[in-house]
Design a protein around this motif. Sequence first.
Motif, short mmCIF file in Angstrom:
data_model
loop_
_atom_site.label_atom_id
_atom_site.label_comp_id
_atom_site.label_asym_id
_atom_site.label_seq_id
_atom_site.Cartn_x
_atom_site.Cartn_y
_atom_site.Cartn_z
N SER A 1 -48.20 -40.87 -23.57
CA SER A 1 -48.95 -40.82 -23.59
C SER A 1 -49.35 -39.85 -23.54
O SER A 1 -48.52 -38.57 -22.30
CB SER A 1 -50.05 -42.14 -23.34
N ILE A 2 -51.11 -39.28 -24.06
CA ILE A 2 -51.17 -37.73 -22.81
C ILE A 2 -52.86 -38.44 -22.34
O ILE A 2 -53.73 -38.64 -23.22
CB ILE A 2 -50.98 -36.74 -24.35
N ARG A 3 -52.11 -37.86 -21.02
CA ARG A 3 -53.77 -37.30 -20.38
C ARG A 3 -54.59 -36.22 -19.52
O ARG A 3 -53.05 -35.98 -19.19
CB ARG A 3 -53.88 -38.15 -19.17
N GLY A 4 -55.34 -35.20 -20.73
CA GLY A 4 -55.62 -33.80 -19.81
C GLY A 4 -54.52 -32.68 -20.37
O GLY A 4 -54.23 -32.12 -19.47
N PRO B 1 -61.68 -46.64 -12.97
CA PRO B 1 -63.28 -46.55 -13.02
C PRO B 1 -63.56 -44.98 -13.49
O PRO B 1 -64.16 -44.70 -13.83
CB PRO B 1 -63.54 -46.91 -11.17
N ASP B 2 -62.70 -44.24 -12.78
CA ASP B 2 -62.39 -43.18 -12.82
C ASP B 2 -62.76 -42.28 -13.99
O ASP B 2 -63.49 -41.32 -14.58
CB ASP B 2 -61.51 -41.62 -11.94
N SER B 3 -61.11 -42.25 -14.66
CA SER B 3 -61.14 -42.44 -16.02
C SER B 3 -61.85 -43.05 -17.65
O SER B 3 -62.22 -42.53 -18.33
CB SER B 3 -59.74 -43.08 -16.89
N LEU B 4 -63.13 -44.66 -16.73
CA LEU B 4 -63.61 -44.97 -17.53
C LEU B 4 -65.44 -43.98 -17.53
O LEU B 4 -65.54 -43.48 -18.62
CB LEU B 4 -64.23 -46.20 -17.31
N LYS B 5 -65.44 -43.67 -16.50
CA LYS B 5 -66.79 -42.30 -16.32
C LYS B 5 -66.19 -41.34 -17.46
O LYS B 5 -67.54 -41.12 -18.17
CB LYS B 5 -66.31 -42.31 -14.43
N MET B 6 -65.19 -40.88 -17.44
CA MET B 6 -65.21 -39.46 -17.42
C MET B 6 -64.87 -40.38 -19.08
O MET B 6 -65.69 -39.06 -20.21
CB MET B 6 -63.75 -39.56 -17.82
N MET B 7 -64.31 -40.47 -19.30
CA MET B 7 -65.05 -41.01 -21.26
C MET B 7 -66.25 -41.39 -21.20
O MET B 7 -66.24 -40.80 -22.77
CB MET B 7 -63.77 -42.17 -21.42
N GLN B 8 -66.85 -42.04 -20.65
CA GLN B 8 -67.92 -42.63 -21.12
C GLN B 8 -69.07 -41.23 -21.27
O GLN B 8 -70.09 -40.96 -21.58
CB GLN B 8 -68.34 -43.85 -20.15
N GLY B 9 -68.57 -40.24 -20.25
CA GLY B 9 -69.61 -39.27 -20.10
C GLY B 9 -68.68 -38.13 -20.93
O GLY B 9 -69.87 -37.40 -21.59
N ILE C 1 -58.00 -46.20 -27.39
CA ILE C 1 -58.79 -46.71 -25.85
C ILE C 1 -59.70 -47.80 -26.03
O ILE C 1 -60.09 -47.76 -26.77
CB ILE C 1 -60.30 -45.35 -25.80
N THR C 2 -58.79 -48.42 -24.44
CA THR C 2 -59.90 -49.42 -24.32
C THR C 2 -60.89 -49.91 -23.06
O THR C 2 -59.85 -49.52 -22.45
CB THR C 2 -58.65 -50.66 -24.11
N TYR C 3 -61.95 -49.82 -23.40
CA TYR C 3 -62.69 -49.73 -21.97
C TYR C 3 -62.44 -50.23 -21.04
O TYR C 3 -61.68 -49.95 -19.40
CB TYR C 3 -63.91 -49.47 -21.81
N GLY C 4 -61.79 -51.53 -21.06
CA GLY C 4 -61.32 -52.49 -20.44
C GLY C 4 -60.12 -52.76 -19.57
O GLY C 4 -59.77 -52.62 -18.27
#
Length: 195
Positions: free
Chosen positions: A85-88, A162-170, A155-158
């Motif tokens: 999987s890939i992030r950033g 917390p940082d990744s969730l904030k980033m995705m919602q942002g 993407i599953t928010y749950g």
Amino acid sequence: MKKITFIKTGVLGLSALALHRKASALYYYPNESDKKWAVLCGTWCGSSRDALVWIPEGMDGIANVFDVRKNPNLTGYDHIFVGTSIRGGQTTELFQEYMKYNQVRLMGKVRSLFVVCGNRIHPPGPEQKTALIDKYLAQLCGVSGVPLKLFLGRITYGLLDPDSLKMMQGMNMPEYDNLKREECMAFGKEILESV
Ligand SMILES: Cc1cc2nc3c(=O)[nH]c(=O)nc-3n(C[C@H](O)[C@H](O)[C@H](O)COP(=O)(O)O)c2cc1C
């Protein structure tokens, strides 16, 4: 049979059954094959893990599945799928570490590379494949000239920290699920038939 012996036998029988059920639930038994196949992946929240399980389903269960978090020893395998999987734009740190130490051991055995990414919920094109696989994963693994596949993930928010969730919602990124079992199975079958 005395009452106490009967009860003991019953309790032992039930324990054995419970142990058997536990072992069955924990182990994945592939079918027999003259070729030793493995699928290896790096994941944060599990979408690559699902690809890892569905690719062997397309191969009728002859490949064993491994997560780099378990630091698997793949020296006994002849043919290996590697995916992440890939992030950033990158894979997990553990995946990078694993490849650093195992690249030479895997040399000549990697038959295919795959990436699971979001691509902002857009259909992927050749440029994503080039950026994430040719110019990134293939180099990280020291592999060239093998079939490549890019799967869209989810993407599953749950499941996010917390940082990744904030980033995705942002980024106004909603929850989504674009990983398809049939695509993963078809890829497994395609690679199996090509070897
Ligand atoms: C913090 C974060 C960063 C991400 N960065 C990227 C990225 O750079 N490129 C991309 O295509 N997808 C990106 N994604 C989407 C993930 O690749 C996608 O959700 C994938 O299915 C996650 O895999 P996993 O469930 O195995 O961890 C990102 C997702 C998160 C949560």
